[in-house]
Every structure is written in C-alpha cells, then in structure tokens.
Enzyme design. Structure first.
Site, PDB file in Angstrom:
ATOM      1  N   ASP B  10      66.380  24.472 -31.689  1.00 51.53           N
ATOM      2  CA  ASP B  10      66.517  23.017 -31.660  1.00 51.53           C
ATOM      3  C   ASP B  10      65.287  22.379 -32.307  1.00 51.53           C
ATOM      4  O   ASP B  10      64.215  22.998 -32.392  1.00 51.53           O
ATOM      5  CB  ASP B  10      66.636  22.596 -30.185  1.00 51.53           C
ATOM      6  CG  ASP B  10      66.679  21.102 -29.973  1.00 51.53           C
ATOM      7  OD1 ASP B  10      66.038  20.625 -29.009  1.00 51.53           O
ATOM      8  OD2 ASP B  10      67.351  20.404 -30.748  1.00 51.53           O
ATOM      9  N   ASP B  12      64.218  18.506 -31.869  1.00 51.53           N
ATOM     10  CA  ASP B  12      63.533  17.504 -31.050  1.00 51.53           C
ATOM     11  C   ASP B  12      63.046  18.074 -29.725  1.00 51.53           C
ATOM     12  O   ASP B  12      63.822  18.617 -28.952  1.00 51.53           O
ATOM     13  CB  ASP B  12      64.466  16.302 -30.827  1.00 51.53           C
ATOM     14  CG  ASP B  12      64.874  15.643 -32.145  1.00 51.53           C
ATOM     15  OD1 ASP B  12      66.011  15.132 -32.246  1.00 51.53           O
ATOM     16  OD2 ASP B  12      64.053  15.639 -33.074  1.00 51.53           O
ATOM     17  N   PHE B  18      59.341  14.531 -30.277  1.00 53.69           N
ATOM     18  CA  PHE B  18      60.144  13.313 -30.134  1.00 53.69           C
ATOM     19  C   PHE B  18      59.550  12.379 -29.081  1.00 53.69           C
ATOM     20  O   PHE B  18      59.408  11.180 -29.307  1.00 53.69           O
ATOM     21  CB  PHE B  18      61.564  13.737 -29.735  1.00 53.69           C
ATOM     22  CG  PHE B  18      62.556  12.628 -29.603  1.00 53.69           C
ATOM     23  CD1 PHE B  18      62.636  11.855 -28.445  1.00 53.69           C
ATOM     24  CD2 PHE B  18      63.430  12.343 -30.647  1.00 53.69           C
ATOM     25  CE1 PHE B  18      63.565  10.836 -28.323  1.00 53.69           C
ATOM     26  CE2 PHE B  18      64.371  11.323 -30.530  1.00 53.69           C
ATOM     27  CZ  PHE B  18      64.431  10.566 -29.373  1.00 53.69           C
ATOM     28  N   PHE B  44      66.715  14.050 -19.224  1.00 52.15           N
ATOM     29  CA  PHE B  44      66.822  14.142 -20.676  1.00 52.15           C
ATOM     30  C   PHE B  44      66.868  12.788 -21.370  1.00 52.15           C
ATOM     31  O   PHE B  44      66.237  12.586 -22.409  1.00 52.15           O
ATOM     32  CB  PHE B  44      68.061  14.973 -21.042  1.00 52.15           C
ATOM     33  CG  PHE B  44      68.220  15.201 -22.516  1.00 52.15           C
ATOM     34  CD1 PHE B  44      69.176  14.519 -23.241  1.00 52.15           C
ATOM     35  CD2 PHE B  44      67.407  16.111 -23.180  1.00 52.15           C
ATOM     36  CE1 PHE B  44      69.324  14.735 -24.617  1.00 52.15           C
ATOM     37  CE2 PHE B  44      67.544  16.331 -24.552  1.00 52.15           C
ATOM     38  CZ  PHE B  44      68.509  15.644 -25.263  1.00 52.15           C
ATOM     39  N   THR B  98      70.276  21.232 -34.746  1.00 50.66           N
ATOM     40  CA  THR B  98      69.860  19.939 -34.225  1.00 50.66           C
ATOM     41  C   THR B  98      71.000  18.937 -34.174  1.00 50.66           C
ATOM     42  O   THR B  98      71.913  18.985 -35.006  1.00 50.66           O
ATOM     43  CB  THR B  98      68.691  19.383 -35.080  1.00 50.66           C
ATOM     44  OG1 THR B  98      68.175  18.191 -34.494  1.00 50.66           O
ATOM     45  CG2 THR B  98      69.144  19.074 -36.503  1.00 50.66           C
ATOM     46  N   LYS B 133      76.696  21.921 -29.800  1.00 49.11           N
ATOM     47  CA  LYS B 133      75.989  23.180 -30.065  1.00 49.11           C
ATOM     48  C   LYS B 133      76.728  24.384 -29.470  1.00 49.11           C
ATOM     49  O   LYS B 133      76.442  25.526 -29.834  1.00 49.11           O
ATOM     50  CB  LYS B 133      74.556  23.099 -29.517  1.00 49.11           C
ATOM     51  CG  LYS B 133      73.735  22.039 -30.239  1.00 49.11           C
ATOM     52  CD  LYS B 133      72.262  22.102 -29.877  1.00 49.11           C
ATOM     53  CE  LYS B 133      71.527  20.928 -30.537  1.00 49.11           C
ATOM     54  NZ  LYS B 133      70.055  21.000 -30.328  1.00 49.11           N
ATOM     55  N   ASP B 144      65.474  22.246 -25.398  1.00 45.64           N
ATOM     56  CA  ASP B 144      64.871  21.613 -24.223  1.00 45.64           C
ATOM     57  C   ASP B 144      65.900  20.898 -23.340  1.00 45.64           C
ATOM     58  O   ASP B 144      65.554  20.424 -22.257  1.00 45.64           O
ATOM     59  CB  ASP B 144      63.825  20.577 -24.666  1.00 45.64           C
ATOM     60  CG  ASP B 144      64.457  19.455 -25.464  1.00 45.64           C
ATOM     61  OD1 ASP B 144      64.457  18.305 -24.987  1.00 45.64           O
ATOM     62  OD2 ASP B 144      64.969  19.722 -26.576  1.00 45.64           O
TER      63      ASP B 144
END
Ligand SMILES: [Mg+2]
Ligand SMILES: [Mg+2]
Lengths: 202, 202
Positions: B10, B12, B18, B44, B98, B133, B144
C-alpha cells in the site's frame, strides 16, 4: 458476492475505440505520412506494424501521448449499454481493468474522466489501473489483446477475446471469442459462465 | 514467477506519510480550527474523528483534494529503501497497490508522479490503482487499514498490518503486525512467508 461471477472488462478496443481515434489523429498530425487503414491492421502493437511501412514509433507515441487522446476515444458500439446491463444482472460483479500507457501524464486522469463521462461516478469506483492483468482475480477477462502475460502464469480468469481490427485473424485456443457487444452474443456467454461457476462452487 | 512470493504494498501511511502531510496542510489552511495531534489519532477515517470535535468533513476533503497534496507526501522512514531491497530478493515480486480517493482529479496522476519521483520509472509499471484490494492476487498485502473489505470475501493474500498513528491500538486477529520498515522487522517476516509458501506449493 462469493458465488457472483466477477467480470473484468478492458477499456481500449473493448469499450473505447482506441484504433479509430488513433488513425484519425495520426492522419491529422501527419497528413503526408503513410497510414494503415483499420481493415489492414494486424497485430496488437501499432508501432510494430507502422515500423514495417517506415514510420518511426516516435510518431505513434506523439499521437497517443497527447493531451486529450484518451479522453476523446469514442465509445465502442453497444459497449456502455452492455456494461450497464451486465452489472444489473443478479449474481454478476463487473470491474473495469485497464493498462495505462508508459507515459502516464495525461492517460491516467483521462481514463478516469472517460469512465465518469460515459458510465458515471459509481463506475469510477470499479476502475482498476494495472500493467499486469494476470494478478487481478476475476472469473472472466474481456480483452482484445491476445497472449496476455504477467507475473501470474495461471491467471484465475478465463479470457474472452473481444474482436478488434488487429486480432480478427488470431486463432484462439482456450479463449472465448466475443465479436461485438450485440446482446445476443454477450448475454448467453455470461449466463453460460455463471452456470459453469455455480456447478464448480461447493 | 509462480513460486515467487508476491507482495502487494500500500502507499498511504505505509510508503507515503499521509497523516503528517494532512495535519500540516490542514493547520495551514484552517489555523483557527481544532485539530487532532498524530499521537491522538484513532480509527482509519480522519473525517469520523474530526467530526467528533466539530469539524465538518468538507474541510477534510478540501485539504486532501487539493492539487499537490498527494505529490508532497513525505516518504515514510525506511520505506523506499525497504521496497528496493525487498524486490531485489530472489523469489520475491513486489507490486504497489493503492486506492485513489473518490475525487480523483489530482490524486491519480500525483500517485504516479510520486512513484516515479521516489522509486523511479520501473516502479511505475508495478503500480496498481484499485478501490477494491480483495480482488488483487498476491501472497501478502502490507497495508495500514484494518478490516479491508471488498467483493472477494476470502482474499488470497494475508494482510500485514503496517503500524500507523490511527491503528496502534487495533487488535489484530489473522494479520501480522509490522511496526516499521526496520530491516530487522520486515526481512524475517518476508523470509518466513517465502518459507511457508514453498512448503505449500506442490
Ligand atoms: Mg484493449
Ligand atoms: Mg494506507
């Protein structure tokens, strides 16, 4: 979702008319250069065929890499309608799966713009940009490119080869050929794939 | 290739910071508004937590959707180096995976620019943009985000939860937690995954 048929649909030459737009803009940009009429196109790469008639690939790239090229691709006949119908079928999930060109400067945003313009905001969320399609997990991949290769040697999808000017004489082996977005052609193909999938799933 | 370990990484909060860039640009744009220090971030979605302190999500989006936001994300410590080492390991293939934000106007091109700037042209070809994803076929997904969902209910990858300010207290279940790009942390994790994979493949 699990038992749903997941269909990946390519953009260029399947939903968006790359070849027609290329020829039009190439002739406008290079009126004195030789060109290949669409019915004489053979082989996936324009550069390869144009090189044989003495046109350097710089000229090909100069057309494709120009701002507006991807945004102005006309829709392939019946494609948008077919896509909307297909995703409306119960038990079918549809994603768009496209490879940007190496020079991404205008290409990537214009592909998102094109999807938003012709399909709408919801479809932007179904757009996948990838240079390697073999690692995308679907049941079917509808794509005009013969011999799709990548890191995964045994892709999970079966390819539906969408007929384009450049692949008309390509001899399919394990692929299914889809000649156009005529409902009488794509719908039975999807329903058959759904049937096969439900008989596979435990 | 087949027996190679395929790692999806990933961007970010894993390679690109980010959260740090968001806080910086948010405070510049809204100096009189309340903000959440990075060590107080939880969950998140920024919008969810900022809403609780009375900040409307329009303000959050106005920062993220601005030209230059994604391009100026600072690299996460050790990430670029780790990625290059990881892809140099025999038997390992690495892809970047991403999700662009809904307002793709600047985000998509700037993600490609960021990869070209920090990793180089070759890595642009390993970049995958997708909102879902779960349908990307890899062995590991280093990301994350807790509770990654999508059309595929049983993704083929195992998640490596990369520690970020917002997920420090998240209790993992089947995931592996990776606290940083310290070689002593990621390398054994990758080698272990490779070992497990070779014992699985017939
Ligand atoms: Mg195509
Ligand atoms: Mg992330």
């Amino acid at each position: 979702d699990q038992k749903k048929l997941r269909v990946l649909v390519d953009m260029d030459c399947v939903l968006a008319d790359f070849e027609t737009n290329f020829l039009k803009r190439y002739k406008e940009k290079y009126p004195d250069e030789p060109f290949i009429p669409l019915d004489k196109r053979k082989g996936f790469y324009l550069t390869t065929q144009y090189e044989k008639i003495g046109v350097h690939n710089d000229k090909i790239y100069s057309v494709i890499n120009e701002e507006g090229f991807f945004l102005t691709l006309p829709p392939i006949a019946g494609g948008i309608e077919a896509l909307k119908e297909m995703s409306g079928l119960p038990g079918v999930d549809v994603f768009l799966c496209t490879s940007p060109v190496i020079n991404y400067q205008f290409c990537v945003k214009e592909k998102y713009d094109w999807v938003q313009k012709y399909l709408g905001k919801d479809w932007v969320e179904k757009l996948i940009l990838t240079r390697d399609k073999t690692i995308i997990h679907g049941d079917l991949l509808i794509d005009d490119r013969p011999r799709i290769k990548g890191c995964e040697h045994e892709p999970l999808w079966r390819q539906v080869l969408f007929s384009a000017c450049h692949n008309k004489t390509y001899k399919i082996s394990n692929e299914i050929r889809l000649d156009s977005w005529d409902t009488n052609l794509w719908l039975p193909m999807i329903l058959e794939a759904q049937k096969r999938k439900s008989s596979e799933v435990q």
